[in-house]
Each structure stands twice: as C-alpha cells, then as structure tokens.
Enzyme design. Structure first.
Site, PDB file in Angstrom:
ATOM      1  CB  CYS A  88      -0.697  -1.310  -3.149  1.00 41.76           C
ATOM      2  SG  CYS A  88      -0.782  -2.678  -1.978  1.00 41.76           S
ATOM      3  CG  HIS A 377       3.169  -0.430   0.908  1.00 40.49           C
ATOM      4  ND1 HIS A 377       2.517   0.515   0.148  1.00 40.49           N
ATOM      5  CD2 HIS A 377       2.576  -1.625   0.608  1.00 40.49           C
ATOM      6  CE1 HIS A 377       1.580  -0.072  -0.584  1.00 40.49           C
ATOM      7  NE2 HIS A 377       1.589  -1.368  -0.305  1.00 40.49           N
ATOM      8  CB  CYS A 407       2.300  -4.867  -7.889  1.00 40.11           C
ATOM      9  SG  CYS A 407       3.278  -4.827  -6.368  1.00 40.11           S
TER      10      CYS A 407
END
Length: 420
Positions: A88, A377, A407
C-alpha cells in the site's frame, strides 16, 4: 542538496472492483493518468529523468510495466522507467525514492505513481501443473510426453487465486486489525464516526470543486464512486462485522476500505528546473521514512507508521503537533485510531525512542478532504493520490506542513513530510 518540488498529480476516479473497470489492466488504468500529466506540463517529446510505477497485483507479463507505460505515451522514448512495490505504500515510496535522486542532483524531473486492479486478477497455475508443463515441453519421446499428460489431474487444473493474507500468519489485514482494536480498546462507535467523517469530508471536497484538477474523466466517470454523501451513523451501525463473526468484531464494510480499482501519478522536479519551466510549485517534499514491526511475534500489523513518524519527527526536530494537515491512510478506521492512541501512550512511545508521548493531534486537521475509507484504496495508487491531495491543500493554504502516513502489508509503514 536541491529542493524537491511537487508540481501536481492526476488520477482516474477510484471505483469498486469488478464493476466499471472490469477486465482493464493496470497499464490501461495508469496510462490515461500519465497522458493527462503530459498534457498539463507540455511534456510531449520530452525526456523525463525517471519514471517509477508499481502495482501490488501484478501479472508475470508486467515485469516491464512502467517502461511499457512510458512507451505507450508521447514521452521521449529515451525516458527510463522502473517498477517497485511496497504494497500500500508503493507510490509514496516511489515519490520518496525519486525525490532523493532529484535532491542529489542526479535528475531534474520524475514521475511517480501506481495502479491496482482486482478486476484483472492474475490467476496462477498450480505449481505441480507448471512443473509438469515445463517437463512436457522438454520431453524427448512420445512415451514420456504421454506419461506426463496422463499424470495431470483435476487438482492440478484448479487455478490459484491471489490471497491477500499475511503468509506468516495466514490472517487477513482485517483480522489483524481486529486484534489491534481489541488491544487498544477502540470501540465500534469510534470507528464508524471516523468513517462517517471520511465520507462527509470527501463529498464536501467534491462539491467545492477540490478534485476538479486532480481527477480526470475516464470511462465516462468524473468522480470516485465509493463516496457515500448520504450515509449516516445509523446506516454504518447497522452493518455486520466483516472479519470476526464471533459477535465481538467491530470492523465492517462501512469502516474499512473495500476492494478498489484505480491509478494515480505525480509530477516532481527540482525547484530550479520548475522555475526555468515556469511550473508553479504546490509544495516541497522535505523527508521520508520507512519502518517495520515484528507482527509475527505480537506487534500490531499496521502499527509500523508509529515508528516511522517518531523517527522522522526526531530527525527533523519537530513535534507531532507541528502540522497543518495529517493525511493518515485509512486502511481501516480502527487502524487510524490505534495509531493516534499509541502516540498518546507514554509507555508505547518509549519503544519509539521518545521519553514522553508524541501526544494527540487536532482531529479537525485529519484527512480533511476525505480518506481511503470513502475515496477507495487501489493499493499501489493510494500514495500518489495522498501526496497530490496534500500538496494542493498546502497550496490553497499558502503555507504550512503536512504529515503523510501509510501502513502496508507485511507490517511496514511509509511516511513523509510536505511543506510550503
């Protein structure tokens, strides 16, 4: 050291997976973003110092993904490009890496970015089938070939679907976050409230035209499709737990990010080169940091940004409160709340190398244009989305600092500071 200027970003609308962008590849998603950047900065026929893209869900044929994207545009084909991947944090990491090269004077311009799609999922063959097919290709006799063909069974033909779980624990990110919120005493109500605020902030930002120059039209869409301007706390409270079905779970589809398809890119340059080209600078990349936690032995999977931010603040001689905006990636509302609570905990902050708590932040400065729960996302695209968003916020304010925290899977975190 040269100053690293952030000039602007472009992205396509983020959408729920398996819908509007079904069967489109990562290259097909990110190339329109790159073309929009080329048009905005008049880069046709120009050689860029470096391009760095990444995707978490890669096909084996995407080994030269970034370079193929460049060659599919009007950029000078002498523009080099490379792939990178930190889950990510991918496109924030590419921004930091390219920023360091600009700061060192190696290059004057760079484009960072990332793309991810669950709707063009890269299925794999069973390893046994791969071995048998490889052996079949090299078999010399008909008998040997026949033996190998007859050895292929139904189990060999079952495709392997990518599973977004931690290999060391076999648990999903959501299951790990359920452990974190229990450890830190984060309630379902708190998580739903943060999710609600994320949707309200994103909807308001769209209504005010904030995203007009950041989000390009693609496949007939002009805005993200996941934002729910009509959601309520009551609606969020009615949703069932998504990761813990024991009756104790607090993470739901409403306070967690959902599978998302999308892509984003970001234009960087040295301050000198930007001035020569008369390119307005939105903000500057000041510093970045990465960290990891020992989640296998009990640390929270998504707590690595707490370490990275602590080190970054110490190196820059800053306090956690010295920021005008906080862009904390909302993988889950609960993960954001665990991070904030950890920074307020004296004992925890001793592990971070501080002799006092980092303290609390002004929640009115947190994800004020919406966060990942509302916007979506697409794993590798989120970093560039956040940097472009934060840089524009600083430009509109005229001055200030922004702290970015992301994160990642594998118990890692990527963080950065922007300033204007």
């Amino acid at each position: 050291m040269k100053k690293v200027a952030i000039l602007g970003g472009k992205r396509i609308p983020f959408v729920k997976s398996f819908k509007e962008y079904n069967h489109l590849s990562n290259q097909e998603l990110i190339t329109p973003c790159l073309n929009a950047l080329i048009e905005t900065f008049n880069l046709k026929g120009k050689r860029i110092g470096e391009v760095a893209f990444g995707a978490l869900l890669n096909r084996s044929t995407d080994w030269n993904f970034s370079r193929e994207c460049v060659l599919g545009t009007s950029l000078d084909p002498h523009t080099p490009a490379y792939n990178l991947q930190r889950a990510c944090g991918t496109s924030l990491d590419s921004t930091i890496q390219l920023g360091l090269r600009i700061a060192a004077g190696q290059i004057d311009t760079a484009i960072a970015g990332g793309s991810d799609t669950n709707s063009d999922i890269p299925l794999q063959l069973q390893r046994q089938l791969s071995w048998k097919l490889a052996d079949l290709k090299h078999a010399k006799s008909f008998g040997e070939k026949l033996r190998l063909i007859s050895s292929i069974n139904f189990k060999d033909l079952t495709p392997v679907y990518p599973s977004i779980v931690e290999p060391r624990t076999g648990l999903s990110m959501g299951q790990h976050t359920e452990k974190m919120v229990k450890e830190w005493g984060i309630s379902r109500t708190e998580q739903d409230e943060l999710a609600y605020k994320s949707h309200m902030n994103a909807a308001k930002a769209y209504a005010e035209g904030f995203f007009d120059d950041l989000v390009i039209e693609f496949k007939g869409l002009k805005k993200d499709t996941i934002i729910r301007a009509d959601t309520t706390l009551a609606k969020l409270a009615s949703l069932k737990p998504a990761f813990d079905f024991s009756g104790q779970g607090t993470l739901t589809a409403g306070n967690s990010t959902i599978y998302t398809d999308g892509a984003s890119v970001l234009m960087l340059a040295s301050e000198e080169f930007a001035q020569q080209q008369n390119w307005p600078v939105k903000a500057y990349l000041i510093d970045g940091e990465t960290a990891a936690v020992d989640y296998v032995n009990g640390e929270g999977l998504l707590m690595a940004p707490t370490y990275a931010v602590a080190r970054l603040l110490k190196r820059q001689n800053l306090q956690l409160q010295d920021f005008d905006f906080y862009e904390i990636h909302e993988a889950f509302s609960g993960q954001v709340l665990c991070t904030l609570k950890a920074w307020e905990d004296a004992d925890y902050c001793k592990k971070l190398g501080w002799d006092k708590p980092l303290g609390s932040i002004d929640r009115n400065k947190l994800n004020i244009k919406g966060g990942s729960v509302a916007i979506g996302h697409p794993f590798a695209a989120t970093g560039a989305r956040i940097v472009a968003q934060a840089a524009k916020m600083l430009e509109e304010k005229g001055s200030g600092r922004a702290l970015i925290s992301i994160c990642t899977a594998g118990g890692m975190g990527v963080v950065a500071i922007l300033e204007r």
